[in-house]
Design a protein around this motif. Structure first.
Motif, PDB file in Angstrom:
ATOM      1  N   VAL A 152      -3.688   7.361  -4.975  1.00  0.00           N
ATOM      2  CA  VAL A 152      -4.423   6.091  -4.966  1.00  0.00           C
ATOM      3  C   VAL A 152      -4.667   5.632  -3.533  1.00  0.00           C
ATOM      4  N   GLN A 153      -3.692   5.828  -2.663  1.00  0.00           N
ATOM      5  CA  GLN A 153      -3.882   5.462  -1.257  1.00  0.00           C
ATOM      6  C   GLN A 153      -5.061   6.211  -0.642  1.00  0.00           C
ATOM      7  N   GLN A 154      -5.268   7.449  -1.077  1.00  0.00           N
ATOM      8  CA  GLN A 154      -6.328   8.281  -0.508  1.00  0.00           C
ATOM      9  C   GLN A 154      -7.676   8.062  -1.184  1.00  0.00           C
TER      10      GLN A 154
ATOM     11  N   GLU B 223      -9.570  11.876 -10.523  1.00  0.00           N
ATOM     12  CA  GLU B 223      -8.754  11.724  -9.320  1.00  0.00           C
ATOM     13  C   GLU B 223      -7.752  10.581  -9.473  1.00  0.00           C
ATOM     14  N   THR B 224      -8.167   9.506 -10.112  1.00  0.00           N
ATOM     15  CA  THR B 224      -7.262   8.378 -10.328  1.00  0.00           C
ATOM     16  C   THR B 224      -6.059   8.794 -11.166  1.00  0.00           C
ATOM     17  N   ASN B 225      -6.268   9.721 -12.078  1.00  0.00           N
ATOM     18  CA  ASN B 225      -5.200  10.169 -12.965  1.00  0.00           C
ATOM     19  C   ASN B 225      -4.509  11.442 -12.475  1.00  0.00           C
ATOM     20  N   GLY B 226      -4.766  11.813 -11.218  1.00  0.00           N
ATOM     21  CA  GLY B 226      -4.082  12.966 -10.654  1.00  0.00           C
ATOM     22  C   GLY B 226      -4.566  14.287 -11.207  1.00  0.00           C
TER      23      GLY B 226
ATOM     24  N   THR C 208       0.826  -1.208   0.000  1.00  0.00           N
ATOM     25  CA  THR C 208       0.000   0.000   0.000  1.00  0.00           C
ATOM     26  C   THR C 208       0.859   1.256   0.000  1.00  0.00           C
ATOM     27  N   LEU C 209       1.967   1.223   0.750  1.00  0.00           N
ATOM     28  CA  LEU C 209       2.836   2.388   0.843  1.00  0.00           C
ATOM     29  C   LEU C 209       3.614   2.629  -0.445  1.00  0.00           C
TER      30      LEU C 209
END
Length: 352
Positions: free
Chosen positions: A11-13, A115-118, A4-5
């Motif tokens: 993506v973590q958020q 959001e997935t693509n920043g 996860t890290l």
């Protein structure tokens, strides 16, 4: 270190899109995903399954272009309309820099894909009349690359005002693309904006075979745009986005016989929708029935949670939108077949 890290911080958020299948539920009548009650029958030729499929199968492109009234150069086929949405974001938006604009409440995948693509999301909410706030959107055009409008809007069912859309398209020339998602347009085809593609190279339209065509399971959608925009999307799309069986089924669905089947299905769904709307308006717990332009009705009950629970106890799975801004006590009901609608009506009538 935990995997996860190692993932991107964004993506973590991220909270994943809560599709009907992810939410699930216990029941035997599924009216929560705006699916058709049937799909029809199709033939498959397995002779070419050992070969990679064409990126843009000509038989599908040509058939959809003829159906939509555009040229083949204005059509891109993808894995559902969702891939078309993501391709537009990946093609036109720089991660960490650019923004898209949405008008909530609306389809959740615009924001999730961004959001997935920043890519940042600007939200200019719908007006009290549930129309895009065209003045507010135009004021923010210099901040965004893409404006997403859904017509009919999911979940409210409202249509984008044409005069407002024209004003937006003219204001957005050379500044941003305006994307009109017409996933449900077959249920009110006279309100399609596809004819505007001839005059506006900054207009993009998203379509799908998932709803009126009854083919949600094959994941086949279309992007209609200028040849220049389609050419840019083709630089980004995966090499083999449409599986051979999908292409075969799509071509059959778009044949003359397939279109007759689709239009008959639409006629039946619209009849059942009108019947349900009339019954709902007579129910003492119904405060509002929203615009009936898709294959669903959004309904505000009093209270919504109690009605949702009653339906669930009867094995009827609906979609709860009470947590969305402005949609307290609202439940979306997909229009299924007559037996499924009778089951809904039976619950409504049983405990008035």
């Amino acid at each position: 270190m935990s995997p996860t890290l190692l993932a991107r911080a964004k993506v973590q958020q991220l909270t994943p899109y809560q599709s009907a299948r992810r939410i699930g539920g216990q029941g035997h009548i599924w009216l929560n995903a705006n699916e058709a009650a049937d799909s029809g029958k199709f033939n498959l030729d397995c002779e070419r399954l050992n070969r990679y499929p064409e990126c843009q199968p000509p038989q599908v492109i040509q058939a959809y272009a003829a159906y939509a009234g555009v040229s083949p150069e204005q059509v891109l086929v993808s894995r559902g309309g969702d891939e078309g949405i993501e391709l537009l974001i990946r093609t036109f938006c720089e991660p960490g820099e650019d923004r898209i604009l949405i008008s909530s409440p609306t389809y959740g995948m615009y924001a999730i894909s961004a959001e997935t693509n920043g890519v940042h999301v600007v939200d200019v909410p719908l007006t009290a009349e549930r129309q895009p706030d065209f003045d507010g959107i135009i004021e923010r055009l210099d901040e965004v690359k893409l404006v997403f409008l859904c017509s009919p809007n999911n979940p409210t069912g409202d249509l984008v005002n044409r005069d407002g859309l024209l004003r937006l398209l003219n204001a957005a020339r050379g500044r941003a693309l305006v994307v009109v998602d017409e996933a449900y347009i077959e249920f009110c085809p006279e309100h399609s904006q596809a004819a505007l593609l001839a005059d506006y190279d900054n207009l993009v339209i998203i379509r799908t075979l998932s709803k009126a065509f009854g083919l949600a399971g094959i994941r086949c959608g279309f992007t209609l745009a200028s040849p220049e925009v389609i050419g840019l999307l083709l630089k980004v799309i995966a090499p083999y986005p449409v599986a051979e069986p999908v292409a075969q089924i799509a071509a059959q669905a778009l044949s003359e016989q397939g279109l007759v089947l689709m239009r008959n299905r639409v006629d039946e769904i619209n009849r059942l929708k009108d019947e349900l709307a009339r019954s709902l308006l007579q129910h003492q717990q119904v405060r509002e029935v929203f615009a009936p332009n898709g294959n669903y009705l959004l309904v505000r009950f009093s209270p919504g949670s109690e009605m949702f629970a009653r339906m669930s106890r009867a094995g009827i799975i609906l979609r709860d939108f009470a947590s969305r801004p402005g949609l307290s006590d609202c439940i979306r009901i997909t229009i299924g077949n007559r037996a499924e609608m009778d089951a809904v009506l039976n619950v409504l009538q049983k405990e008035q």
